[in-house]
Design a protein around this motif. Structure first.
Motif, short mmCIF file in Angstrom:
data_model
loop_
_atom_site.label_atom_id
_atom_site.label_comp_id
_atom_site.label_asym_id
_atom_site.label_seq_id
_atom_site.Cartn_x
_atom_site.Cartn_y
_atom_site.Cartn_z
N ALA A 132 -0.48 -9.21 3.68
CA ALA A 132 -0.67 -8.71 2.31
C ALA A 132 0.21 -7.48 2.09
CB ALA A 132 -2.13 -8.38 2.06
N GLN A 133 0.21 -6.58 3.06
CA GLN A 133 1.04 -5.37 2.94
C GLN A 133 2.52 -5.73 3.04
OE1 GLN A 133 -0.25 -2.29 2.29
NE2 GLN A 133 1.87 -1.62 2.01
N TYR A 134 2.84 -6.71 3.89
CA TYR A 134 4.24 -7.13 4.02
C TYR A 134 4.75 -7.69 2.70
CZ TYR A 134 8.45 -9.30 5.86
OH TYR A 134 9.78 -9.64 6.08
N ASP A 135 3.95 -8.52 2.04
CA ASP A 135 4.37 -9.08 0.75
C ASP A 135 4.49 -8.00 -0.32
OD1 ASP A 135 4.64 -11.65 1.68
OD2 ASP A 135 2.71 -12.35 0.93
N LEU A 136 3.63 -6.99 -0.23
CA LEU A 136 3.72 -5.88 -1.17
C LEU A 136 5.02 -5.12 -0.98
CD1 LEU A 136 2.18 -4.26 -3.36
CD2 LEU A 136 1.26 -2.84 -1.52
N ASN A 137 5.41 -4.96 0.29
CA ASN A 137 6.66 -4.24 0.59
C ASN A 137 7.90 -5.11 0.39
OD1 ASN A 137 4.97 -2.18 1.40
ND2 ASN A 137 5.23 -2.54 3.59
N ASN A 138 7.72 -6.43 0.49
CA ASN A 138 8.84 -7.38 0.38
C ASN A 138 8.46 -8.49 -0.59
OD1 ASN A 138 10.57 -6.44 2.96
ND2 ASN A 138 8.40 -6.53 3.55
#
Length: 265
Positions: free
Chosen positions: A217-223
């Motif tokens: 979830a955080q990865y998709d937020l950052n990317n």
């Protein structure tokens, strides 16, 4: 599609993806050569000087970017892991240590390459590493999640995370820790991780999955564009829908489809 859903598609069908990867012509050819020739290797020098064997082994242990370091790896394999002063124990690289443990010539001598650790296990590692690398070409978040899932149980303290760049990347992303903290004193970094994490959680597959859900979830937020190019679920759907007549569809075709971007030409 999200990075988590793409990751779970593969994680829930891992044996199928491994079979598909192993059957890829390039992978299958490399594996056949390794299996046919590894037993003839009786010394570290022979291993590093057989380019095809050496590259296969290095890639299996995630050390493909260190194939230039033949002299270093030869010393690692010659010294083994028994002594605390052995190079494998001093380099603080868990992948090199795992390699030295699998090919422990100092302990097993000429019979080293006939053990399961140096044969079957290496093939399995090579296939999994190739699968992770293929997924990383589409979405690095999926690659990192797969790696973390496979290695989370090895985490025992902050230093075991700091010694592995992939584990560290997942943890930093999940906990929203800046990568710039890697420049800080390593003891302080380990202490910070000790405060934020309960390492026993990584022995529980359910808690590992929960952690990876937070990570993705955080990865998709950052990317925000990362997950749009990972078609893992599409391949699995096709694989499932054709299972009764899979002989009419080649594995290489499925792998090729896996590498296409959704909506691509």
């Amino acid at each position: 599609m999200s990075t988590f859903s793409d990751f779970m598609t593969i994680a829930n069908n891992l044996s199928r993806y491994q079979t598909m990867t192993a059957a890829d012509p390039t992978v299958a050819q490399a594996t056949r050569y390794f299996q046919a020739n590894i037993s003839a290797i009786t010394t570290p020098a022979q291993l590093v000087n057989n380019t095809r064997i050496f590259n296969y082994v290095m890639n299996a242990f995630g050390l493909g970017d260190m194939t230039y370091a033949k002299s270093l790896i030869q010393q690692v394999l010659e010294q083994g892991t028994t002594s605390s002063s052995a190079l494998a124990n001093k380099l603080s690289n868990p992948r090199i240590l795992a390699l030295a443990q699998a090919f422990n010539f100092s302990l097993n001598g000429a019979s080293t390459t006939q053990t399961a650790a140096a044969t079957t296990d290496v093939v399995n590692k090579y296939v999994m590493q190739t699968l992770e690398t293929n997924e990383g070409q589409q979405n690095q978040g999926v690659q990192l999640a797969l790696y973390f899932q496979q290695n989370a149980s090895k985490i025992t303290d902050g230093f075991s995370i700091l010694a592995d760049s992939n584990l560290l990347s997942v943890v930093q992303t999940t906990l929203d820790i800046s990568s710039y903290t890697s420049a800080e004193n390593i003891d302080l970094q380990a202490q910070q991780l000790d405060k934020l994490l309960s390492y026993s959680d990584f022995q529980d597959p359910r808690k590992v999955q929960d952690f990876l859900e937070r990570f993705t979830a955080q990865y998709d937020l950052n990317n925000p564009n990362a997950s749009s190019s990972s078609p893992g679920s599409l391949v699995t759907t096709l694989f499932d829908s054709t299972s009764s007549s899979s002989s009419s569809i080649s594995v290489s075709l499925l792998l090729s489809m896996q590498n296409l971007k959704l909506g691509g030409a």
